[in-house]
Scaffold this motif. Structure first.
Motif, PDB file in Angstrom:
ATOM      1  N   GLN A   9      13.870  -8.010  -3.611  1.00 35.33           N
ATOM      2  CA  GLN A   9      12.620  -8.041  -3.450  1.00 35.33           C
ATOM      3  C   GLN A   9      12.371  -8.705  -2.485  1.00 35.33           C
ATOM      4  OE1 GLN A   9      12.256  -8.302  -7.969  1.00 35.33           O
ATOM      5  NE2 GLN A   9      12.516  -6.043  -8.146  1.00 35.33           N
ATOM      6  N   ILE A  10      11.885 -10.357  -2.749  1.00 32.56           N
ATOM      7  CA  ILE A  10      11.837 -11.322  -1.805  1.00 32.56           C
ATOM      8  C   ILE A  10      11.911 -10.823  -0.491  1.00 32.56           C
ATOM      9  CG2 ILE A  10      11.715 -13.604  -1.858  1.00 32.56           C
ATOM     10  CD1 ILE A  10      10.863 -13.244  -3.844  1.00 32.56           C
ATOM     11  N   PHE A  12      12.203  -8.695   0.853  1.00 27.86           N
ATOM     12  CA  PHE A  12      11.300  -7.288   1.802  1.00 27.86           C
ATOM     13  C   PHE A  12      10.056  -7.478   1.447  1.00 27.86           C
ATOM     14  CE2 PHE A  12       7.336  -3.652  -0.367  1.00 27.86           C
ATOM     15  CZ  PHE A  12       8.211  -2.776   0.525  1.00 27.86           C
ATOM     16  N   ILE A  13       9.356  -8.829   0.506  1.00 29.37           N
ATOM     17  CA  ILE A  13       7.590  -9.678   0.646  1.00 29.37           C
ATOM     18  C   ILE A  13       7.593 -10.308   1.599  1.00 29.37           C
ATOM     19  CG2 ILE A  13       6.687 -11.645  -0.356  1.00 29.37           C
ATOM     20  CD1 ILE A  13       8.008  -9.986  -3.404  1.00 29.37           C
ATOM     21  N   ARG A  14       8.959 -10.488   2.419  1.00 27.60           N
ATOM     22  CA  ARG A  14       9.043 -11.302   3.897  1.00 27.60           C
ATOM     23  C   ARG A  14       9.289 -10.347   4.631  1.00 27.60           C
ATOM     24  NH1 ARG A  14      13.380 -15.773   5.747  1.00 27.60           N
ATOM     25  NH2 ARG A  14      12.751 -16.443   7.789  1.00 27.60           N
ATOM     26  N   ILE A  16       7.606  -7.397   4.706  1.00 28.55           N
ATOM     27  CA  ILE A  16       6.232  -6.527   5.152  1.00 28.55           C
ATOM     28  C   ILE A  16       5.091  -7.679   5.575  1.00 28.55           C
ATOM     29  CG2 ILE A  16       7.209  -4.807   3.315  1.00 28.55           C
ATOM     30  CD1 ILE A  16       4.848  -5.931   1.580  1.00 28.55           C
ATOM     31  N   LEU A 108      15.021  -3.368  -0.381  1.00 31.55           N
ATOM     32  CA  LEU A 108      14.383  -3.314  -1.675  1.00 31.55           C
ATOM     33  C   LEU A 108      15.948  -2.671  -2.264  1.00 31.55           C
ATOM     34  CD1 LEU A 108      11.364  -1.144  -1.691  1.00 31.55           C
ATOM     35  CD2 LEU A 108      11.836  -3.674  -2.154  1.00 31.55           C
TER      36      LEU A 108
ATOM     37  N   MET B  29       4.429 -15.472   8.564  1.00 30.67           N
ATOM     38  CA  MET B  29       5.277 -16.411   7.778  1.00 30.67           C
ATOM     39  C   MET B  29       5.976 -16.586   8.691  1.00 30.67           C
ATOM     40  SD  MET B  29       6.572 -13.882   4.129  1.00 30.67           S
ATOM     41  CE  MET B  29       6.105 -14.096   2.754  1.00 30.67           C
ATOM     42  N   TRP B  42      -3.956  -7.687   0.285  1.00 31.01           N
ATOM     43  CA  TRP B  42      -3.042  -6.428   0.094  1.00 31.01           C
ATOM     44  C   TRP B  42      -1.913  -7.388  -0.020  1.00 31.01           C
ATOM     45  CZ3 TRP B  42       0.948  -7.119   3.016  1.00 31.01           C
ATOM     46  CH2 TRP B  42       1.962  -5.890   3.941  1.00 31.01           C
ATOM     47  N   HIS B  43      -0.798  -8.613  -0.076  1.00 29.08           N
ATOM     48  CA  HIS B  43       0.159  -8.591   0.168  1.00 29.08           C
ATOM     49  C   HIS B  43       0.042  -8.718  -1.530  1.00 29.08           C
ATOM     50  CE1 HIS B  43       4.078 -10.363   2.513  1.00 29.08           C
ATOM     51  NE2 HIS B  43       4.257 -10.023   1.931  1.00 29.08           N
ATOM     52  N   LEU B  50       5.648  -4.908  -7.229  1.00 30.37           N
ATOM     53  CA  LEU B  50       6.717  -4.556  -6.911  1.00 30.37           C
ATOM     54  C   LEU B  50       7.616  -5.564  -8.022  1.00 30.37           C
ATOM     55  CD1 LEU B  50       9.324  -4.084  -4.788  1.00 30.37           C
ATOM     56  CD2 LEU B  50       9.003  -6.371  -3.736  1.00 30.37           C
ATOM     57  N   LEU B  51       7.158  -7.181  -7.911  1.00 25.41           N
ATOM     58  CA  LEU B  51       8.044  -7.439  -9.591  1.00 25.41           C
ATOM     59  C   LEU B  51       7.182  -7.250 -10.883  1.00 25.41           C
ATOM     60  CD1 LEU B  51       6.864 -10.607  -7.306  1.00 25.41           C
ATOM     61  CD2 LEU B  51       8.800  -9.196  -7.180  1.00 25.41           C
TER      62      LEU B  51
END
Lengths: 197, 197
Positions: A9-10, A12-14, A16, A108, B29, B42-43, B50-51
């Protein structure tokens, strides 16, 4: 197991974060610079919440719509933004976007990969009330940006009113309460020279 | 009447474009430039979706949480972004933000003005499960940005681990599933010199 899910999940966050680097043709409403996909996505998610009363389907699942909107442009991290009125750019758009979706949603955990990929496909297919209303927001947004920048991107690309009206058909269908507003806005844009007749 | 509502809603959509001009301390990032509030918003809305499985309250209203997040920073269009670790900037933050909320949400039709203002206040008060989980996302996000830019904003401001850990208490409370991940991340950030011990 828990840790593996969080790691994915992290990641993915990174990943996007890249959406913030995808530039669109539309300019910010003060004309200062071009908008990026993350900004656009935030804005249309707010619009979806704000304009729900104008939707064709009063029983719309707004959470699903917003989720759809928040992830619908992620494929452009790999595939880039294709300008709405660029015919050539659209030729291989679908193939590029499917490959991008597989890679990006593939980061994911499996259950979320499948659910989020399905949501993206639902948006692309545009058949459900949620997908149609989401698309209406996505299409209306750059029209507002163009109008308030005196047609900055329209003029740069020589866009004609007829082409914009065709793209606005989904607004009339999925958000009929906004149809006459959009009609007037485009009339005014033509009258003021923002958009070619 | 219908038209007056739409006029107000469109004026709001136009006004909030200003969120794209509010710069935060955190860098994208890849470290290229500072992030703006629209991108950040947005993020964190995506992060909330997601979480969710890590949230303390499994019955969380996620639509409400996302709505809250999407509008929680709008006040910064007038009041500006106050860096989390800036004690002086926080002195009159509340007054400035309430005035901003009144002006910006005041552009909306009355029913939406009241509902959206209430949602913003609920976030600020931080008492409901939705407000707590939303705040956890809002706090976790810049930590990720700092970690992946090798502490770029932390180092610029000489931020200490203790101060970050204090701000992360809400993550442990509202998203306990992420607590050990955050703990490890901060340990690593200190070990690598991204963050002062």
């Amino acid at each position: 197991m828990e840790n593996e899910r969080i790691t994915k999940q992290i990641a993915f966050i990174r990943e996007i974060d890249g959406l913030k680097h995808v530039l669109r043709q539309a300019y910010l409403m003060n004309g200062e610079r071009r908008e990026n996909d993350a900004e656009h996505t935030w804005h249309i998610a707010v619009m979806a919440l704000l304009l729900q009363e104008h939707a064709a389907d009063a029983a719309l699942d707004l959470k699903k719509t917003v989720h759809m909107l928040l992830v619908h442009d992620l494929v452009e991290i790999d595939a880039g933004d294709t300008f709405a009125y660029d015919v050539q750019g659209h030729a291989d758009k679908w193939e590029r976007e499917v490959a991008a979706a597989k890679r990006i949603f593939g980061l994911l955990p499996e259950d979320q990969r499948d659910a989020w990929m399905a949501l993206w496909l639902e948006f692309e297919e545009g058949r459900t009330p949620e997908a149609k209303y989401a698309l209406a927001m996505d299409r209306l947004h750059p029209v507002l940006h163009n109008f308030y920048t005196e047609g900055k991107a329209w003029r740069a690309h020589g866009v004609r009113a007829e082409a914009v009206r065709k793209r606005m058909a989904i607004v009339a269908e999925a958000a009929p309460g906004l149809e006459s507003f959009v009609h007037s806005l485009l009339e005014e844009a033509v009258a003021k020279g923002y958009l070619l007749p």
